[in-house]
Write a protein that holds these residues in place. Sequence first.
Motif, short mmCIF file in Angstrom:
data_model
loop_
_atom_site.label_atom_id
_atom_site.label_comp_id
_atom_site.label_asym_id
_atom_site.label_seq_id
_atom_site.Cartn_x
_atom_site.Cartn_y
_atom_site.Cartn_z
N LYS A 198 -8.33 -6.51 -12.62
CA LYS A 198 -7.78 -7.08 -11.28
C LYS A 198 -6.79 -6.19 -10.66
O LYS A 198 -6.94 -6.15 -9.37
CB LYS A 198 -7.00 -8.31 -11.82
CG LYS A 198 -8.01 -9.56 -11.97
CD LYS A 198 -7.40 -11.07 -12.24
CE LYS A 198 -8.15 -12.11 -12.31
NZ LYS A 198 -7.80 -13.34 -12.93
N THR A 199 -5.76 -5.64 -11.31
CA THR A 199 -4.63 -4.90 -10.66
C THR A 199 -5.21 -3.87 -10.15
O THR A 199 -5.06 -3.13 -9.08
CB THR A 199 -3.81 -4.57 -11.72
OG1 THR A 199 -3.11 -5.84 -12.25
CG2 THR A 199 -2.53 -4.00 -11.01
N GLN A 247 -7.27 -4.44 -6.84
CA GLN A 247 -6.26 -4.84 -5.97
C GLN A 247 -5.81 -3.66 -5.51
O GLN A 247 -5.70 -3.38 -4.14
CB GLN A 247 -5.23 -5.74 -6.54
CG GLN A 247 -4.40 -6.44 -5.51
CD GLN A 247 -5.12 -7.21 -4.40
OE1 GLN A 247 -5.82 -8.15 -4.72
NE2 GLN A 247 -4.94 -6.95 -3.06
N ASN A 248 -5.12 -2.76 -6.33
CA ASN A 248 -4.51 -1.29 -5.88
C ASN A 248 -5.58 -0.73 -5.05
O ASN A 248 -5.13 -0.15 -3.87
CB ASN A 248 -4.21 -0.46 -7.08
CG ASN A 248 -2.97 -0.93 -7.97
OD1 ASN A 248 -2.34 -1.63 -7.42
ND2 ASN A 248 -3.25 -0.42 -9.13
N SER A 264 -8.07 -1.67 -3.10
CA SER A 264 -8.04 -2.73 -1.90
C SER A 264 -6.85 -2.49 -0.95
O SER A 264 -7.02 -2.24 0.34
CB SER A 264 -8.35 -4.06 -2.13
OG SER A 264 -9.47 -4.49 -2.84
N ASP A 265 -5.87 -2.52 -1.64
CA ASP A 265 -4.61 -2.38 -0.76
C ASP A 265 -4.44 -0.92 -0.23
O ASP A 265 -4.40 -0.82 1.29
CB ASP A 265 -3.18 -2.46 -1.54
CG ASP A 265 -3.15 -3.80 -2.07
OD1 ASP A 265 -3.85 -4.82 -1.45
OD2 ASP A 265 -2.23 -4.15 -3.05
#
Length: 327
Positions: free
Chosen positions: A307-308, A311-312, A314-315
């Motif tokens: 997940k992280t 997310q990293n 995508s950010d």
Amino acid sequence: MKITFYFTHDYDKTYFDANNQTHQIQYVPVALTEETARLAQGSAAICAFVNDKLDETVIRILSEIGVRLIAMRSAGYNNVDLQAAKRYGLTVVRVPAYSPHAVAEHTLALILTLNRKTHKAYNRVRDGNFSLDRLLGFDLYGKSVGVVGTGRIGSVFCRIMLGLGCHVLAYDIQPNPDLADTKVQYTTLPDLFQNADILSLHCPLNESTHYLINPHNLSLMKKGAMLINTSRGGLIDTKAVIKALKTGHLGSLGLDVYEQEDKLFFRDFSDTAIKDEMILRLMSFPNVLITAHQAFFTHEAMTEIAKTTLQNISDFEKGLPLKNAIL
Ligand code: NAI
């Protein structure tokens, strides 16, 4: 975003596929090295793990083929040349905390197994041998446990050991205020070495911690003490530790990480001759227990890592602030 995902195992694919909705992931089984870096051609990001090689040459190649982001799916990043990444304009992100409990609990598993020899008892009983000879352990209750590094993992480990009734001594260059209301006693490194019955390493590997366990510090340790390393292999001078095991000064050793693990761990050599003489020597001691960098390996940690990391990425793609950027 297109991502080349190095050193993929089935379990990585399971967790990343389950959590990925937006990115195009090219999974490759090989580790990232000078020879394999060009497999990332066409990807804007690469995803790497603890034993992938991210030295200057690899980073230069990645930048030449258009990679802009290195997404580490680990907390540690001692294998990344950050200065080179900066020079070549690559951003580096990581997963700072996925489950400190996973690593701290595995540390306890190593201690309990080494002490109470459940791995030996299991085989013995299956073999019809119900004798107790050579299975003698000691009570953890009342023993002194030395903890080097009291960050996310070290602090969870301190609380676990306090829960078992141990006296916890700690050393950190920045004592953790979260432990202020506990019975953890911060002290100097020499005092820790001299008084710990069990010494557990939870600091990162860097210039100041490389070979923290060396002939001098080993000589300070109590005769018969147990040493546990679930942090990074380079914290221990393996040759010195082998010597201390041979003389009996070091009582037992539990490792989840190993100085030269990049050529061994996460691979199956069960039908091949292992060429690494040091690990073979370590494996020959009855009081050494080695696991192959599995301390992080729980369902909760793998979910959080996937997940992280995603997310990293995508950010980064959206140009949002990167809270897990190392650089
Ligand atoms: P953290 O950054 O939360 O804590 C590290 C602590 O070490 C900090 O409190 C820091 O001040 C301290 N420290 C730094 N230099 C020191 C020194 N010279 N002497 C004493 N203390 C020092 O990191 P976290 O999340 O607790 O992880 C610790 C290490 O565990 C990581 O660096 C990584 O190498 C290892 N790790 C191992 C895993 C495994 O599967 N075996 C999984 C995840 C992390």
